[in-house]
Scaffold this motif. Structure first.
Motif, PDB file in Angstrom:
ATOM      1  N   LEU A  23       1.327 -11.241   0.495  1.00 22.77           N
ATOM      2  CA  LEU A  23       2.204 -10.236   0.027  1.00 22.77           C
ATOM      3  C   LEU A  23       1.532  -9.920  -0.503  1.00 22.77           C
ATOM      4  N   ALA A  24       1.944 -11.404  -1.986  1.00 20.04           N
ATOM      5  CA  ALA A  24       1.427 -10.606  -2.868  1.00 20.04           C
ATOM      6  C   ALA A  24       0.029 -10.566  -3.291  1.00 20.04           C
ATOM      7  N   ILE A  25      -1.248 -10.939  -2.804  1.00 15.04           N
ATOM      8  CA  ILE A  25      -2.525 -10.635  -2.463  1.00 15.04           C
ATOM      9  C   ILE A  25      -2.473  -8.978  -2.568  1.00 15.04           C
ATOM     10  N   GLN A  26      -1.736  -8.990  -1.570  1.00 11.26           N
ATOM     11  CA  GLN A  26      -1.671  -6.987  -1.342  1.00 11.26           C
ATOM     12  C   GLN A  26      -1.090  -6.078  -2.548  1.00 11.26           C
ATOM     13  N   ILE A  27      -0.374  -6.893  -2.810  1.00 12.57           N
ATOM     14  CA  ILE A  27      -0.071  -5.909  -4.236  1.00 12.57           C
ATOM     15  C   ILE A  27      -0.377  -5.854  -5.556  1.00 12.57           C
ATOM     16  N   TRP A  28      -1.183  -6.904  -5.655  1.00 11.83           N
ATOM     17  CA  TRP A  28      -2.522  -6.829  -7.031  1.00 11.83           C
ATOM     18  C   TRP A  28      -3.590  -6.203  -6.410  1.00 11.83           C
ATOM     19  N   ASN A  29      -3.168  -5.862  -5.107  1.00 13.77           N
ATOM     20  CA  ASN A  29      -4.942  -5.316  -5.018  1.00 13.77           C
ATOM     21  C   ASN A  29      -4.783  -4.564  -4.828  1.00 13.77           C
ATOM     22  N   ASN A  30      -3.933  -4.056  -4.069  1.00 13.12           N
ATOM     23  CA  ASN A  30      -3.575  -2.201  -4.503  1.00 13.12           C
ATOM     24  C   ASN A  30      -3.121  -2.209  -5.402  1.00 13.12           C
ATOM     25  N   PHE A  31      -2.698  -2.599  -6.594  1.00 10.17           N
ATOM     26  CA  PHE A  31      -1.877  -2.762  -7.479  1.00 10.17           C
ATOM     27  C   PHE A  31      -3.224  -2.214  -9.036  1.00 10.17           C
TER      28      PHE A  31
ATOM     29  N   GLY B 255       0.974  -1.339   0.322  1.00 11.90           N
ATOM     30  CA  GLY B 255      -0.206   0.463  -0.078  1.00 11.90           C
ATOM     31  C   GLY B 255       0.727   1.239  -0.171  1.00 11.90           C
ATOM     32  N   ILE B 256       1.796   1.157   0.448  1.00 12.17           N
ATOM     33  CA  ILE B 256       2.870   2.154   0.912  1.00 12.17           C
ATOM     34  C   ILE B 256       3.361   2.643  -0.428  1.00 12.17           C
ATOM     35  N   LEU B 257       3.841   1.053  -1.703  1.00 12.50           N
ATOM     36  CA  LEU B 257       4.226   1.755  -2.964  1.00 12.50           C
ATOM     37  C   LEU B 257       3.174   1.753  -4.366  1.00 12.50           C
ATOM     38  N   LYS B 258       1.784   2.387  -3.146  1.00 11.65           N
ATOM     39  CA  LYS B 258       0.893   2.608  -4.502  1.00 11.65           C
ATOM     40  C   LYS B 258       1.469   3.920  -5.698  1.00 11.65           C
ATOM     41  N   PRO B 259       2.263   4.657  -5.231  1.00 13.69           N
ATOM     42  CA  PRO B 259       3.162   5.371  -6.229  1.00 13.69           C
ATOM     43  C   PRO B 259       3.743   4.890  -7.267  1.00 13.69           C
ATOM     44  N   LEU B 260       4.479   4.098  -6.319  1.00  7.22           N
ATOM     45  CA  LEU B 260       4.959   3.182  -7.488  1.00  7.22           C
ATOM     46  C   LEU B 260       4.304   2.541  -8.540  1.00  7.22           C
ATOM     47  N   TRP B 261       2.975   1.613  -8.388  1.00  9.77           N
ATOM     48  CA  TRP B 261       2.316   0.979  -9.277  1.00  9.77           C
ATOM     49  C   TRP B 261       1.613   1.906 -10.486  1.00  9.77           C
ATOM     50  N   GLY B 262       1.132   3.016  -9.731  1.00 14.25           N
ATOM     51  CA  GLY B 262       0.762   4.209 -10.436  1.00 14.25           C
ATOM     52  C   GLY B 262       1.278   4.816 -11.146  1.00 14.25           C
TER      53      GLY B 262
ATOM     54  N   ILE C 151      -4.507  -8.470 -16.191  1.00  8.05           N
ATOM     55  CA  ILE C 151      -3.459  -9.502 -15.671  1.00  8.05           C
ATOM     56  C   ILE C 151      -3.396  -9.311 -14.129  1.00  8.05           C
ATOM     57  N   VAL C 152      -3.265  -8.114 -13.570  1.00  4.56           N
ATOM     58  CA  VAL C 152      -4.143  -8.334 -12.057  1.00  4.56           C
ATOM     59  C   VAL C 152      -4.862  -9.429 -11.383  1.00  4.56           C
ATOM     60  N   THR C 153      -5.423  -9.126 -12.711  1.00  5.72           N
ATOM     61  CA  THR C 153      -7.350 -10.188 -12.222  1.00  5.72           C
ATOM     62  C   THR C 153      -6.933 -11.594 -12.134  1.00  5.72           C
ATOM     63  N   PHE C 154      -6.286 -11.760 -12.736  1.00  3.61           N
ATOM     64  CA  PHE C 154      -5.735 -13.425 -13.155  1.00  3.61           C
ATOM     65  C   PHE C 154      -4.610 -13.617 -11.908  1.00  3.61           C
ATOM     66  N   LEU C 155      -3.839 -12.859 -11.426  1.00  3.37           N
ATOM     67  CA  LEU C 155      -2.874 -12.763 -10.020  1.00  3.37           C
ATOM     68  C   LEU C 155      -3.370 -13.128  -9.442  1.00  3.37           C
TER      69      LEU C 155
ATOM     70  N   VAL D  29      -5.156   1.108  -6.967  1.00  2.52           N
ATOM     71  CA  VAL D  29      -4.414   2.166  -8.436  1.00  2.52           C
ATOM     72  C   VAL D  29      -5.110   2.202  -9.707  1.00  2.52           C
ATOM     73  N   ILE D  30      -5.329   1.114 -10.364  1.00  5.75           N
ATOM     74  CA  ILE D  30      -5.898   1.448 -11.530  1.00  5.75           C
ATOM     75  C   ILE D  30      -7.449   1.515 -11.314  1.00  5.75           C
ATOM     76  N   GLY D  31      -8.250   1.603 -10.478  1.00  6.06           N
ATOM     77  CA  GLY D  31      -9.402   2.472  -9.889  1.00  6.06           C
ATOM     78  C   GLY D  31      -9.531   3.737 -10.200  1.00  6.06           C
ATOM     79  N   TYR D  32      -8.460   4.025  -9.120  1.00  8.16           N
ATOM     80  CA  TYR D  32      -8.900   5.815  -9.269  1.00  8.16           C
ATOM     81  C   TYR D  32      -7.958   6.162 -10.384  1.00  8.16           C
ATOM     82  N   ALA D  33      -7.431   5.236 -11.042  1.00  9.95           N
ATOM     83  CA  ALA D  33      -6.913   6.091 -12.459  1.00  9.95           C
ATOM     84  C   ALA D  33      -7.977   6.373 -13.343  1.00  9.95           C
ATOM     85  N   ILE D  34      -8.728   5.396 -13.027  1.00  5.27           N
ATOM     86  CA  ILE D  34      -9.897   5.028 -14.654  1.00  5.27           C
ATOM     87  C   ILE D  34     -10.877   5.725 -13.903  1.00  5.27           C
ATOM     88  N   LEU D  35     -11.275   6.462 -12.278  1.00  3.36           N
ATOM     89  CA  LEU D  35     -12.087   7.547 -11.327  1.00  3.36           C
ATOM     90  C   LEU D  35     -11.532   9.314 -12.157  1.00  3.36           C
TER      91      LEU D  35
END
Length: 372
Positions: free
Chosen positions: A119-127, A66-73, A92-96, A130-136
């Protein structure tokens, strides 16, 4: 409309409608992931035999994505796949995410494997978040384009309408998440009592497939379609009557469209943005507020080991909290949306501290002395 040469605009509008559906699906699916949250807590306590301090340590590790959200964006904005920034990453993220939950429900649980998978789940979930907020954000820019082209509005009226559209989109995003959580809230507690945890994790994995299928139909709105036809919209005719299109308004619309910044400037722009007085003060306040100890883990052990709350009762408590969150969204949109950020944060801080007293009453069992 398309006969008037407005085909690109119609196509853009359809893309915005699909974006709203996908945005709601993203937030709704994130709410559905709450189906496994209670099972994960009992996995720590009952299967892995972890104490509250060890569970808190794991929780602190799982905060890192969650702290790395700017990186995913930064990745989605600057590294498009086949010219698209959102859809490929969404797929890709939903599949992972599906496979991560499936592995959690398949492998024999150990502390190491559980932490790695979560940890992987948190990475995909936060990614995904970020995609949701980008669409927003893209929806907000789309609203800005349409409002900017209205000549009969004053500047204040435009600003009020933009704020209304933006808050409406944000509320829709939040409502989708809470509705998803509300849908599975009671089921999560019931299933923990009657189902194996592995079956719950596999069921949660299937919820990701729903978003995966929706994402296949997502089409990103293309600003180039609007921009490339700017000259076509100056003079149009319908039924022999000429329609004057204000070129200045159209240019305003185009300038408000999304621009792709050079990769080397993206981080610099984020740093400069955080230096602005408005964001700097809010960032400092949020930083210190997040430094406060989180009692949720210790509260879970206290509620289950000392007071002996059942998973179903814990789920009911969670449902009540979700309902109050939905009520809060309604109150915000109806009564306090026009307040400044500073006033809203002050009201929130005072209310949080006031209601926090009930935690002390509960933990020190003062309610029993009061006959409650």
């Amino acid at each position: 409309m398309e006969s008037l040469g407005l085909g690109p605009i119609c196509q853009y509008a359809r893309g915005i409608k699909i974006s709203k559906i996908v945005l709601f699906a993203i937030s709704f699916q994130q709410g559905l992931l709450g189906l496994a949250s209670l099972a994960i807590s009992f996995l720590y306590k009952d299967d892995l035999k972890l104490d509250p301090s060890s569970t808190s340590l794991i929780a602190s590790i799982l905060i890192l994505p969650g702290i790395l959200k700017p990186l995913w964006g930064y990745i989605t904005d600057n590294y498009p796949i086949r010219g698209q920034k959102r859809k490929p990453y969404l797929i890709i993220v939903t599949f992972l995410l599906f496979w991560s939950y499936f592995l959690l429900g398949t492998l024999k649980p150990t502390v190491f494997s559980t932490v790695v998978i979560l940890l992987a789940i948190q990475i995909w979930n936060n990614f995904l978040s970020v995609i949701g907020y980008a669409i927003l954000a893209e929806q907000s820019r789309g609203a800005a384009r349409s409002i900017a082209s209205l000549e009969n509005l004053t500047d204040d009226a435009r600003e009020q309408r933009m704020n209304k559209r933006s808050s409406s989109s944000v509320s829709t995003h939040s409502v989708g998440r809470y509705l998803g959580a509300l849908l599975v809230g009671y089921a999560g507690g019931y299933l923990v009592q009657h189902w194996p945890k592995r079956a719950i994790f596999k069921t949660t994995a299937c919820t990701s497939l729903l978003l995966f299928m929706v994402s296949l139909f997502y089409t990103e709105p293309k600003d180039e379609d609007f921009r490339s036809n700017l000259g076509t919209f100056e003079h149009l005719e319908e039924g022999g009557q000429e329609i004057e299109m204000n070129k200045k308004s159209l240019e305003t619309v185009v300038k408000s469209s999304q621009s792709v910044q050079p990769k080397r400037n993206a981080i610099i722009e984020v740093v400069e943005l955080l230096k602005t007085p408005e964001l700097k003060s809010i960032t400092i306040i949020l930083f210190f507020s997040f430094m406060l100890p989180d009692v949720s883990t210790f509260a879970f052990y206290y509620e289950t080991n000392v007071i002996h709350f059942t998973p179903t009762f814990l789920a009911i408590i969670q449902i009540i909290s979700i309902i109050t969150a939905l009520v809060g969204i309604v109150i915000y949109n109806k009564y306090i949306r026009q307040y400044s950020i500073k006033k809203l944060m002050l009201i929130t801080f005072i209310a949080t501290q006031a209601f926090g007293i009930f935690y002390l009453i509960f933990f020190y069992r003062v309610n029993i002395k009061l006959g409650i």
